[in-house]
Design a protein around this motif. Structure first.
Motif, PDB file in Angstrom:
ATOM      1  N   ASP A   1      -7.238   7.782  -0.914  1.00  0.00           N
ATOM      2  CA  ASP A   1      -7.881   6.467  -1.060  1.00  0.00           C
ATOM      3  C   ASP A   1      -7.693   5.866  -2.451  1.00  0.00           C
ATOM      4  O   ASP A   1      -8.156   4.749  -2.693  1.00  0.00           O
ATOM      5  CB  ASP A   1      -9.376   6.566  -0.748  1.00  0.00           C
ATOM      6  CG  ASP A   1      -9.657   6.512   0.750  1.00  0.00           C
ATOM      7  OD1 ASP A   1      -9.020   5.694   1.430  1.00  0.00           O
ATOM      8  OD2 ASP A   1     -10.489   7.295   1.229  1.00  0.00           O
TER       9      ASP A   1
ATOM     10  N   SER B   1      -8.902  -2.052  -9.620  1.00  0.00           N
ATOM     11  CA  SER B   1      -8.387  -0.960  -8.797  1.00  0.00           C
ATOM     12  C   SER B   1      -7.531  -0.005  -9.626  1.00  0.00           C
ATOM     13  O   SER B   1      -7.668   1.222  -9.543  1.00  0.00           O
ATOM     14  CB  SER B   1      -7.562  -1.534  -7.643  1.00  0.00           C
ATOM     15  OG  SER B   1      -7.083  -0.513  -6.807  1.00  0.00           O
TER      16      SER B   1
ATOM     17  N   THR C   1      -5.982   2.465  -2.497  1.00  0.00           N
ATOM     18  CA  THR C   1      -6.732   1.298  -2.002  1.00  0.00           C
ATOM     19  C   THR C   1      -8.162   1.295  -2.546  1.00  0.00           C
ATOM     20  O   THR C   1      -9.090   0.847  -1.876  1.00  0.00           O
ATOM     21  CB  THR C   1      -6.764   1.296  -0.460  1.00  0.00           C
ATOM     22  OG1 THR C   1      -7.220   2.574   0.004  1.00  0.00           O
ATOM     23  CG2 THR C   1      -5.393   1.022   0.105  1.00  0.00           C
TER      24      THR C   1
ATOM     25  N   LEU D   1      -8.022  -8.167  -1.631  1.00  0.00           N
ATOM     26  CA  LEU D   1      -7.059  -7.646  -2.603  1.00  0.00           C
ATOM     27  C   LEU D   1      -6.132  -8.731  -3.132  1.00  0.00           C
ATOM     28  O   LEU D   1      -5.293  -8.461  -3.992  1.00  0.00           O
ATOM     29  CB  LEU D   1      -6.230  -6.511  -1.975  1.00  0.00           C
ATOM     30  CG  LEU D   1      -7.009  -5.276  -1.525  1.00  0.00           C
ATOM     31  CD1 LEU D   1      -6.057  -4.195  -1.047  1.00  0.00           C
ATOM     32  CD2 LEU D   1      -7.897  -4.732  -2.640  1.00  0.00           C
TER      33      LEU D   1
ATOM     34  N   ALA E   1      -8.803  -6.300   3.416  1.00  0.00           N
ATOM     35  CA  ALA E   1      -7.532  -6.424   2.693  1.00  0.00           C
ATOM     36  C   ALA E   1      -7.370  -7.816   2.083  1.00  0.00           C
ATOM     37  O   ALA E   1      -6.674  -7.978   1.068  1.00  0.00           O
ATOM     38  CB  ALA E   1      -6.357  -6.140   3.626  1.00  0.00           C
TER      39      ALA E   1
ATOM     40  N   VAL F   1       0.839  -1.207   0.000  1.00  0.00           N
ATOM     41  CA  VAL F   1       0.000   0.000   0.000  1.00  0.00           C
ATOM     42  C   VAL F   1       0.871   1.253   0.000  1.00  0.00           C
ATOM     43  O   VAL F   1       0.570   2.240  -0.676  1.00  0.00           O
ATOM     44  CB  VAL F   1      -0.968  -0.009   1.208  1.00  0.00           C
ATOM     45  CG1 VAL F   1      -1.660   1.347   1.357  1.00  0.00           C
ATOM     46  CG2 VAL F   1      -2.014  -1.098   1.033  1.00  0.00           C
TER      47      VAL F   1
END
Length: 448
Positions: free
Chosen positions: A332, A308, A335, A299, A296, A52
């Motif tokens: 953001d 994404s 993510t 992902l 998470a 991230v």
């Protein structure tokens, strides 16, 4: 309370391993196995944090450069969840939200209102933020507590509702994802998916990673798709070719590394999850409990990561199209997979459909976050995290329909916008709940 605050301040990568270690001991897994599970999960979250950070440090500036290049004039920066969660924890609702959310979970389990056993204490910050914003808007502490309770009830039910999805699409059997944008925004995808099924021609379009890889060979592999998207984003940001190529390799790395670190979390979780399910099923015969965990985990799916990356430039375009919007998506963007993860699953990895429902999700999110600028700014100033004169907002959690409806409803600020979001969100939630009850929310292709 000071001990709890200290643990909270350590972050999810330390808090969750401690919780898992304690749960392991309570489940009689022994010190060694419990410690191994906790540390493995902690390593996984450290890995997610590194990936991230890679996105934030490289994709974030590229996104802002894109906005500057196209002169969008968006003056209020989206802090993202990394800037918003500290506000929730620092507020008067921060620590009190933890025992309240746990109590709500226990009561719902005892009353058989949910099968979710939430161990994801860190993400209670979403509920705390709702309570804190309601308190700021109303000046009534008791209504802030109501905000925490209502958000918790809805979150645990969302964990139940999307259980079919986490089982069948993500392969996370026995796991629930009750928290955050993944669940509460996922309800928009259900009616949209059924609507697209009824449109001739459109209902035949299916673009997913496997089909792209079959038709394009190596050029359809997730790593190469990530590199191509990263390169395009770099060019749109006005980068030189060399910089765009660097961003391309960084995004390719994300496509490879994210599923790897998610697997680590699952390795640490599975022994605890199995033990918890056996004990709970023994005490509550036939209940089939689910362990509530961080979004998470979603992902780890390559389709979610692809979506994404696609939504980085698209979200900035949407922000420019939302009437009267002042919020620049930034914090953001790295993510954004959280926002569309459930939509990807509802559409069974069909990126074409995800682009449609995801656009609706991001439009609603940005529109709401724009309406929440004043209250989030006031909250930030109250806890000393926003300077006087600055204005802030966030897509997660200020863009949440749950937070917005509770804030405006309990403060009796019910305009046309409130009414529209109320009707649309309640309909989507009801529609999704109805399909969940009929066990048709996610039906395997060979059963359709």
């Amino acid at each position: 309370m000071a001990v709890i605050q200290y643990i909270v301040d350590l972050g999810a990568s330390v808090m969750l391993p401690i919780v898992i270690f304690i749960i392991g001991l309570l489940l009689r897994q022994g010190v060694g196995k419990s410690l191994r599970s906790g540390i493995t999960i902690g390593i996984g979250f450290i890995g997610i944090g590194l990936v991230v950070d890679l996105l934030n440090q490289n994709l974030g500036p590229a996104a802002q450069s894109m906005a500057d290049n196209f002169n969008l004039g968006l003056s209020v920066v989206d802090l993202g969840w990394p800037g918003t969660a500290p506000m929730a924890w620092a507020s008067s609702m921060g620590l009190i939200a933890i025992p309240i959310a746990i109590a709500v979970n226990i009561i719902m389990i005892l009353l058989r209102m949910t099968k979710v056993v939430n161990v994801d204490i860190w993400n209670i910050w979403h509920m705390a933020f709702t309570g804190a914003i309601v308190y700021v808007a109303t000046g009534n502490f008791a209504l802030g507590i109501v905000g925490v309770i209502v958000h918790a009830i809805i979150a645990y039910k969302l964990g139940d509702m999307f259980g079919q999805v986490t089982d069948k699409y993500f392969g996370l059997e026995g796991i629930a994802i009750p928290h955050g944008t993944s669940s509460y925004m996922g309800v928009f995808a259900t009616p949209i998916n059924d609507l697209l099924d009824r449109i001739p021609g459109i209902n035949k379009i299916n673009i997913d990673g496997e089909k792209i890889e079959q038709k394009m060979g190596p050029f359809g592999e997730p790593t190469i798709i990530g590199a191509i998207l990263g390169f395009i984003i770099g060019l749109l940001a006005g980068y030189e070719v060399g910089q765009a190529l660097q961003l391309a390799i960084q995004m390719a790395a994300v496509m490879v590394l994210m599923p790897m670190v998610v697997k680590l979390i699952m390795q640490g979780l599975l022994p605890i999850s199995d033990a918890a399910k056996k004990m709970l099923d023994k005490r509550f015969s036939g209940s089939n409990f689910r362990i509530g965990l961080d979004p998470a985990l979603l992902l780890g799916d390559s389709q979610v990561i692809s979506a994404s990356l696609l939504f980085v430039p698209l979200t900035i375009v949407i922000a420019a199209l939302v009437p009267g919007n002042q919020v620049l998506p930034f914090g953001d963007l790295a993510t954004i997979g959280f926002f569309v993860a459930m939509a990807v699953a509802i559409h069974k990895g069909n990126l074409f459909r995800t682009l449609i429902s995801g656009s609706v999700i991001m439009f609603v999110t940005i529109w709401i976050s724009n309406q929440m600028i004043n209250v989030q700014t006031k909250l930030g100033q109250n806890v000393g995290l926003v300077d006087e004169g600055d204005r802030v907002s966030s897509l997660d959690q200020a863009g949440s329909p749950i937070t917005y409806l509770l804030t405006k409803g309990l403060s009796v600020e019910m305009g046309i916008g409130f009414s529209i979001i109320l009707v649309v969100y309640v309909f989507c939630f009801w529609y999704t709940f109805r399909k969940y009850k009929k066990q048709t929310l996610y039906v395997e292709d060979d059963q359709e």
